[in-house]
Scaffold this motif. Structure first.
Motif, PDB file in Angstrom:
ATOM      1  N   ASP A 127      51.107  45.733  17.131  1.00 49.99           N
ATOM      2  CA  ASP A 127      50.360  44.639  17.561  1.00 49.99           C
ATOM      3  C   ASP A 127      49.353  45.470  19.278  1.00 49.99           C
ATOM      4  OD1 ASP A 127      50.237  42.455  16.569  1.00 49.99           O
ATOM      5  OD2 ASP A 127      51.536  41.520  18.030  1.00 49.99           O
ATOM      6  N   THR A 128      49.870  46.648  19.767  1.00 46.34           N
ATOM      7  CA  THR A 128      50.005  46.943  21.226  1.00 46.34           C
ATOM      8  C   THR A 128      49.655  48.806  20.143  1.00 46.34           C
ATOM      9  OG1 THR A 128      52.033  47.490  21.576  1.00 46.34           O
ATOM     10  CG2 THR A 128      50.542  45.080  22.899  1.00 46.34           C
ATOM     11  N   TYR A 129      50.092  48.872  19.540  1.00 46.10           N
ATOM     12  CA  TYR A 129      50.774  50.649  19.151  1.00 46.10           C
ATOM     13  C   TYR A 129      51.037  51.292  20.268  1.00 46.10           C
ATOM     14  CZ  TYR A 129      46.870  48.786  15.671  1.00 46.10           C
ATOM     15  OH  TYR A 129      46.269  48.571  14.549  1.00 46.10           O
ATOM     16  N   GLU A 130      52.173  50.649  20.472  1.00 43.43           N
ATOM     17  CA  GLU A 130      53.249  51.090  21.332  1.00 43.43           C
ATOM     18  C   GLU A 130      54.624  51.416  21.028  1.00 43.43           C
ATOM     19  OE1 GLU A 130      55.744  49.961  25.311  1.00 43.43           O
ATOM     20  OE2 GLU A 130      54.114  48.093  24.754  1.00 43.43           O
ATOM     21  N   GLN A 131      54.670  53.186  21.091  1.00 34.15           N
ATOM     22  CA  GLN A 131      56.111  53.301  20.581  1.00 34.15           C
ATOM     23  C   GLN A 131      57.866  52.971  21.312  1.00 34.15           C
ATOM     24  OE1 GLN A 131      56.138  56.918  19.139  1.00 34.15           O
ATOM     25  NE2 GLN A 131      54.104  56.755  17.821  1.00 34.15           N
ATOM     26  N   VAL A 132      58.275  52.634  21.033  1.00 38.14           N
ATOM     27  CA  VAL A 132      59.314  52.203  21.249  1.00 38.14           C
ATOM     28  C   VAL A 132      61.213  52.668  20.404  1.00 38.14           C
ATOM     29  CG1 VAL A 132      59.130  50.120  22.803  1.00 38.14           C
ATOM     30  CG2 VAL A 132      59.566  50.302  20.479  1.00 38.14           C
ATOM     31  N   GLU A 133      62.118  53.323  21.558  1.00 43.55           N
ATOM     32  CA  GLU A 133      63.008  53.879  20.693  1.00 43.55           C
ATOM     33  C   GLU A 133      63.853  52.586  21.432  1.00 43.55           C
ATOM     34  OE1 GLU A 133      64.122  57.583  22.629  1.00 43.55           O
ATOM     35  OE2 GLU A 133      62.227  58.727  21.590  1.00 43.55           O
ATOM     36  N   ILE A 134      65.205  52.600  19.994  1.00 42.38           N
ATOM     37  CA  ILE A 134      65.673  51.244  19.324  1.00 42.38           C
ATOM     38  C   ILE A 134      67.029  52.636  19.263  1.00 42.38           C
ATOM     39  CG2 ILE A 134      66.604  49.524  18.626  1.00 42.38           C
ATOM     40  CD1 ILE A 134      64.242  48.426  18.098  1.00 42.38           C
ATOM     41  N   PRO A 135      68.539  52.360  19.881  1.00 41.41           N
ATOM     42  CA  PRO A 135      69.456  52.811  18.986  1.00 41.41           C
ATOM     43  C   PRO A 135      69.921  52.388  17.675  1.00 41.41           C
ATOM     44  CG  PRO A 135      69.801  51.567  21.039  1.00 41.41           C
ATOM     45  CD  PRO A 135      68.591  50.759  21.133  1.00 41.41           C
ATOM     46  N   ALA A 136      69.974  53.855  16.707  1.00 42.09           N
ATOM     47  CA  ALA A 136      70.429  52.886  15.295  1.00 42.09           C
ATOM     48  C   ALA A 136      71.150  51.883  15.179  1.00 42.09           C
ATOM     49  CB  ALA A 136      70.900  54.534  14.798  1.00 42.09           C
ATOM     50  N   ASP A 137      72.160  52.589  15.827  1.00 47.54           N
ATOM     51  CA  ASP A 137      73.492  51.283  15.482  1.00 47.54           C
ATOM     52  C   ASP A 137      73.240  49.867  15.415  1.00 47.54           C
ATOM     53  OD1 ASP A 137      73.489  51.573  18.269  1.00 47.54           O
ATOM     54  OD2 ASP A 137      75.464  51.384  19.023  1.00 47.54           O
ATOM     55  N   ILE A 138      71.977  49.379  16.687  1.00 46.60           N
ATOM     56  CA  ILE A 138      71.883  48.532  16.493  1.00 46.60           C
ATOM     57  C   ILE A 138      71.640  47.395  14.915  1.00 46.60           C
ATOM     58  CG2 ILE A 138      68.749  48.501  16.147  1.00 46.60           C
ATOM     59  CD1 ILE A 138      69.023  46.590  18.247  1.00 46.60           C
ATOM     60  N   LEU A 139      71.381  48.533  13.581  1.00 43.66           N
ATOM     61  CA  LEU A 139      70.829  47.399  12.497  1.00 43.66           C
ATOM     62  C   LEU A 139      72.550  47.350  12.002  1.00 43.66           C
ATOM     63  CD1 LEU A 139      67.997  49.729  11.202  1.00 43.66           C
ATOM     64  CD2 LEU A 139      68.198  47.371  12.060  1.00 43.66           C
ATOM     65  N   GLY A 140      73.301  48.608  12.158  1.00 49.59           N
ATOM     66  CA  GLY A 140      75.145  48.544  11.922  1.00 49.59           C
ATOM     67  C   GLY A 140      75.283  49.454  10.292  1.00 49.59           C
ATOM     68  N   GLU A 141      75.290  48.731   9.351  1.00 52.30           N
ATOM     69  CA  GLU A 141      75.518  48.420   7.927  1.00 52.30           C
ATOM     70  C   GLU A 141      74.660  49.080   7.579  1.00 52.30           C
ATOM     71  OE1 GLU A 141      77.877  45.105   6.379  1.00 52.30           O
ATOM     72  OE2 GLU A 141      79.640  46.277   6.927  1.00 52.30           O
ATOM     73  N   ARG A 142      73.913  48.081   7.741  1.00 48.96           N
ATOM     74  CA  ARG A 142      72.481  47.946   7.052  1.00 48.96           C
ATOM     75  C   ARG A 142      71.465  49.681   7.338  1.00 48.96           C
ATOM     76  NH1 ARG A 142      74.541  43.677   8.011  1.00 48.96           N
ATOM     77  NH2 ARG A 142      74.248  41.188   6.532  1.00 48.96           N
ATOM     78  N   ARG A 143      71.901  50.115   8.105  1.00 49.24           N
ATOM     79  CA  ARG A 143      70.645  51.490   8.686  1.00 49.24           C
ATOM     80  C   ARG A 143      70.298  52.116   6.669  1.00 49.24           C
ATOM     81  NH1 ARG A 143      67.630  54.306   8.960  1.00 49.24           N
ATOM     82  NH2 ARG A 143      67.483  56.178   9.500  1.00 49.24           N
TER      83      ARG A 143
END
Length: 187
Positions: free
Chosen positions: A88-104
């Protein structure tokens, strides 16, 4: 934030309890012979992953947390951080990769992911339920092997091993269910 009674807690509800955010994993409603009924709730801390068992009587009030869900598009990975763009806002955010776990490994360039936020903190990310992958290596087709429940191991282009039906060969595209991490159908 809305307060709910202890007997209204359901699995997957997110609660604020003892100063932390907890997700209700399992809820059992118990009616003992003596005394009042209560809910036995198995909870998991969202940030630390620790588990806790609590009893909530119907008179107990618990803070139920509502998370804000945003569709975000995956751009790239950098130093263990996944970079997403808010659609919606085209703003970029960084999220730790381990948030997805085994589905990464199922995360693909340009994929739209639902990220759940509490205030400005990303707590979880949900991939689309079905993702298309390519079979890179598997055993050759054995003629006459048509048993309905026979499967063979296969390696996908993202490095994940899954079991596939015998009629699927190398180089073919298949659809994998990201929740169960199993073969779903041919693409």
């Amino acid at each position: 934030m809305p307060k709910i009674n202890g007997n209204e807690i359901r699995p997957s509800n997110i609660l604020e309890h003892q100063g932390g955010l907890w997700v209700a994993v399992k809820v059992d409603h118990v009616k003992p012979g003596k005394g009042g009924a209560f809910a036995q709730v198995e909870m998991k801390n969202i940030r630390t992953g620790t588990k806790l068992n609590e009893r909530f009587r119907s008179a107990d009030k618990v803070e139920r947390v509502r998370l804000e869900q945003k569709d975000q598009q995956f751009l790239y990975e950098s130093d263990g951080m996944l970079v997403f763009m808010d659609t919606d806002t085209y703003e970029q955010v960084e999220i730790p990769a381990d948030i997805l776990g085994e589905r990464r490994p199922f995360l693909q360039d340009g994929m739209t992911v639902v990220v759940e936020y509490y205030d400005a903190e990303a707590l979880s990310a949900q991939l689309p339920q079905k993702v298309t992958c390519t079979v890179t290596e598997t055993e050759p087709v054995v003629k006459g092997q048509t048993a309905a429940n026979s499967f063979k191991p296969a390696m996908l282009d993202n490095g994940v091993r899954v079991m596939i039906p015998p009629f699927v060969g190398e180089g073919e595209k298949i659809i994998v269910n990201t929740e169960t991490m199993e073969y779903s159908e041919r693409a």
